[in-house]
Design an enzyme around this catalytic site. Sequence first.
Site, PDB file in Angstrom:
ATOM      1  N   HIS A 283      13.528   0.686  -3.687  1.00 36.41           N
ATOM      2  CA  HIS A 283      12.227   1.316  -3.437  1.00 36.41           C
ATOM      3  C   HIS A 283      11.683   0.819  -2.086  1.00 36.41           C
ATOM      4  CE1 HIS A 283       8.802   3.709  -4.686  1.00 36.41           C
ATOM      5  NE2 HIS A 283       8.131   2.871  -3.928  1.00 36.41           N
ATOM      6  N   ALA A 284      11.370   1.763  -1.203  1.00 41.51           N
ATOM      7  CA  ALA A 284      11.004   1.407   0.175  1.00 41.51           C
ATOM      8  C   ALA A 284       9.752   0.534   0.223  1.00 41.51           C
ATOM      9  CB  ALA A 284      10.776   2.679   0.985  1.00 41.51           C
TER      10      ALA A 284
ATOM     11  N   HIS B 172       5.862   6.614   6.852  1.00 44.66           N
ATOM     12  CA  HIS B 172       4.942   5.941   5.925  1.00 44.66           C
ATOM     13  C   HIS B 172       5.083   4.421   6.063  1.00 44.66           C
ATOM     14  CE1 HIS B 172       2.803   5.262   2.056  1.00 44.66           C
ATOM     15  NE2 HIS B 172       3.615   4.226   1.992  1.00 44.66           N
ATOM     16  N   GLU B 173       6.306   3.948   6.001  1.00 38.63           N
ATOM     17  CA  GLU B 173       6.542   2.494   6.058  1.00 38.63           C
ATOM     18  C   GLU B 173       6.152   1.928   7.421  1.00 38.63           C
ATOM     19  OE1 GLU B 173       7.006   0.852   3.476  1.00 38.63           O
ATOM     20  OE2 GLU B 173       7.476   2.529   2.185  1.00 38.63           O
TER      21      GLU B 173
ATOM     22  N   HIS C  66       2.603   1.003   7.716  1.00 39.76           N
ATOM     23  CA  HIS C  66       2.273  -0.342   7.217  1.00 39.76           C
ATOM     24  C   HIS C  66       2.513  -1.383   8.313  1.00 39.76           C
ATOM     25  CE1 HIS C  66       1.532   0.746   3.066  1.00 39.76           C
ATOM     26  NE2 HIS C  66       2.755   1.199   2.850  1.00 39.76           N
TER      27      HIS C  66
ATOM     28  N   GLU D  87      -1.995   2.583   2.783  1.00 41.03           N
ATOM     29  CA  GLU D  87      -1.045   3.634   2.403  1.00 41.03           C
ATOM     30  C   GLU D  87      -1.203   4.890   3.253  1.00 41.03           C
ATOM     31  OE1 GLU D  87       1.360   2.936   0.654  1.00 41.03           O
ATOM     32  OE2 GLU D  87       0.642   1.055  -0.207  1.00 41.03           O
TER      33      GLU D  87
ATOM     34  N   HIS E  74       6.446   1.601  -9.809  1.00 42.72           N
ATOM     35  CA  HIS E  74       5.195   0.844  -9.707  1.00 42.72           C
ATOM     36  C   HIS E  74       4.709   0.310 -11.052  1.00 42.72           C
ATOM     37  CE1 HIS E  74       5.669   3.344  -6.201  1.00 42.72           C
ATOM     38  NE2 HIS E  74       4.801   2.600  -5.544  1.00 42.72           N
TER      39      HIS E  74
ATOM     40  N   TYR F 224      -2.660   5.306  -3.816  1.00 47.58           N
ATOM     41  CA  TYR F 224      -2.035   6.505  -3.236  1.00 47.58           C
ATOM     42  C   TYR F 224      -2.939   7.722  -3.417  1.00 47.58           C
ATOM     43  CZ  TYR F 224       2.008   3.411  -3.350  1.00 47.58           C
ATOM     44  OH  TYR F 224       2.844   2.337  -3.183  1.00 47.58           O
TER      45      TYR F 224
HETATM   46  O1  X8Z Z   1       5.776   3.718  -3.080  1.00 40.36           O
HETATM   47  C1  X8Z Z   1       5.548   4.412  -2.107  1.00 40.36           C
HETATM   48  C2  X8Z Z   1       6.004   3.928  -0.734  1.00 40.36           C
HETATM   49  C3  X8Z Z   1       5.940   2.457  -0.602  1.00 40.36           C
HETATM   50  S1  X8Z Z   1       4.332   1.840  -0.515  1.00 40.36           S
HETATM   51  C4  X8Z Z   1       7.431   4.360  -0.506  1.00 40.36           C
HETATM   52  N1  X8Z Z   1       4.976   5.624  -2.243  1.00 40.36           N
HETATM   53  C5  X8Z Z   1       4.602   6.152  -3.553  1.00 40.36           C
HETATM   54  C6  X8Z Z   1       5.823   6.475  -4.406  1.00 40.36           C
HETATM   55  O2  X8Z Z   1       6.935   6.478  -3.883  1.00 40.36           O
HETATM   56  O3  X8Z Z   1       5.658   6.735  -5.601  1.00 40.36           O
HETATM   57  C7  X8Z Z   1       4.598   6.518  -1.165  1.00 40.36           C
HETATM   58  C8  X8Z Z   1       3.951   7.698  -1.812  1.00 40.36           C
HETATM   59  C9  X8Z Z   1       3.814   7.400  -3.276  1.00 40.36           C
HETATM   60 ZN    ZN Z   2       3.240   2.349   1.209  1.00 41.12          ZN
END
Ligand code: X8Z
Ligand code: ZN
Length: 628
Positions: free
Chosen positions: A341-342, A371-372, A375, A399, A500, A510
């Site tokens: 997970h990024a 997105h990354e 950050h 975010e 998450h 988000y």
């Molecule tokens: O988890 C993330 C990022 C890392 S902060 C990749 N996002 C959420 C997800 O993947 O569920 C970005 C958008 C929503």
């Molecule tokens: Zn993020």
Amino acid sequence: MWIWKCVSVCCLLWTVALCADPELEEEELRARTFLQHINGVRLEEYQRLANAEWNYQTNLTEPNKKHLLDTETVIAESLKKQWDEVIKFKWQGFRDNDIKRQFKMLSILGPAILSEEKFQRNSKLVSEMQELYSTAKVCDYKDSKKCDLALNPDLESIIRTSKDPEELKHIWVEWRKAVGQNVRQMYKEHIELDNESARLNNFTDTSEYWLSDYDTADIKDQIEMLWKQMKPLYLQIHAYVRHQMRKTYGDLVPEKGPIPAHLTGNMWAQSWEHFFDQSKPYPNKKSLSITEEMIKQNYDYLKIFKTAEEFFVSLNLTAMPPQFWEESMLQKPTDREVVCHASAMDFFDGKNFRIKQCTQVKEEDLFVAHHEMGHIEYFLQYAHQPAIYRGGANEGFHEAIGDVIALSVRTSKHLKKIGLASGEDDPESDLNNLYFNGLSKITFLPFAYVMDLWRWGVFSNDIPSQDYNCKWWKLVEDYQGIEPPLDRSEDDFDPASKYHIVANVPYIRYFVSYVIQFQFHRALCIKAGEYVPNDPSKPLHECDIYQSTEAGNVLGKMLQMGASRPWQDAMEVVTGQRNMDASGILDYFKPLQDWLEAENKKNGVFIGWEPSKRVCSSSRNDNKPSEE
Ligand code: X8Z
Ligand code: ZN
């Protein structure tokens, strides 16, 4: 006139009274020195913690896990000692607002308040749930002996591309079996420990602790209000997609019921852009096929991140430092297990800033890279701040930054500039493109809301553990209008199929991000002269702020503030507004909303959804025989 005089005289008296307290003045002086000391200690501790976390997440081994847990425990002990000192100060009476703010932030200890044994247990549970999630493997649908399919890239790729509903259902169910059922007990124990820690910190439960980041008493009401404003737009796209889906999948998709989750092109039905090709408003118009272009042009992970960096630099923001390129993990390694997970990490030393992302050459990953990098740009801009202020104005701001940039990148105008799109611009292609963005942004809103509505319920015990799964599906149905592909029961634990949840990362950030990024976009576009309200030749969704140093400077100013000021101040710097406001996203999607309303009306499409026919029961044995 006399009122003003009185006000100023009274203020004067008040100030004199405060100044006249030499004890407090002396304490405030001591506080200043104390903060400097704490800052030094924290920076060193955060560096150690970041290193331990990075090493574990990019190489999931037992020794690395042990080292992480040991580091966390030692630092928790130190934080507790610092906190004992913090609360001895009478900081509430300090006159310097900045010192007061730092003390206010330091006065919340967080999870370190637990006994060492409980703290360790909780950290171990979260690490192990994350590990289970990151290393889970599933068997293939077509070849049941092939049992090494990982979420990234295998399962996500099948869910994204397959149009065989049985295969989709198989992958959807097996992923949930592999993770959900295995972590249910661990999750329950973790929630109890988290809540104990929140209560020791004087919060009613963990949701109140999480939301304290916003320092806004009615934050839950504000979120609900924002959702109510955006819901009519969601209902339109939901109804349209369901109508289109019936053309691909027939009666598998109920005419008036919720949309089956496994057909949305996303493992969690959190955004539906992979259903674009089957549902675009003008099917005869050639669409931007960015992935195809990227492959054709030999993009690799490096080119993806260089492309993102170039945009930030064009705004006069900072380039990625050398260590970023040397130390980041921008591809999935083949020799070890990692958390795919990024994420982006600040090492708190002013030099080390890294991204880990299992990047593939595809459109989605180009935007995740932006997105990354958002950050990282935030980390870079506030690196001069004391440790306690090195964070977003609130978690939603952090975010939003990369996404704001990506909103410009995803315009056909910009994609042409960077050679990833070609062809004519016409109103129909333009609407197709806006619809694509709607599938990615609008559909996400209720998902993000449900993720934390569910956890808020779990923390407050409105959702007791025996109802975890069925209450999850009730929220998903009520807010998203989504249903599972088959009956569910409390033997399943579907929320844990999302990163998450098992990694204990709050999600409402988000939702906030998806609202405020459009406020930022609108304001920056006006600054850049690329959006003129009410001028049809410059619509908001076609605005590209590339190379606008005016936009970049104002954005940079906000990023440099970090968490040193209330988020409303930070927002005002860019937007002139001091509140979250759905009008940004609604302005952006107005042409799409108008089109969807007319189209749905023309086709007599049912808006909303009737109750799902799917059942969720307390145990699988209670289920009526199902088609599984
Ligand atoms: O988890 C993330 C990022 C890392 S902060 C990749 N996002 C959420 C997800 O993947 O569920 C970005 C958008 C929503
Ligand atoms: Zn993020």
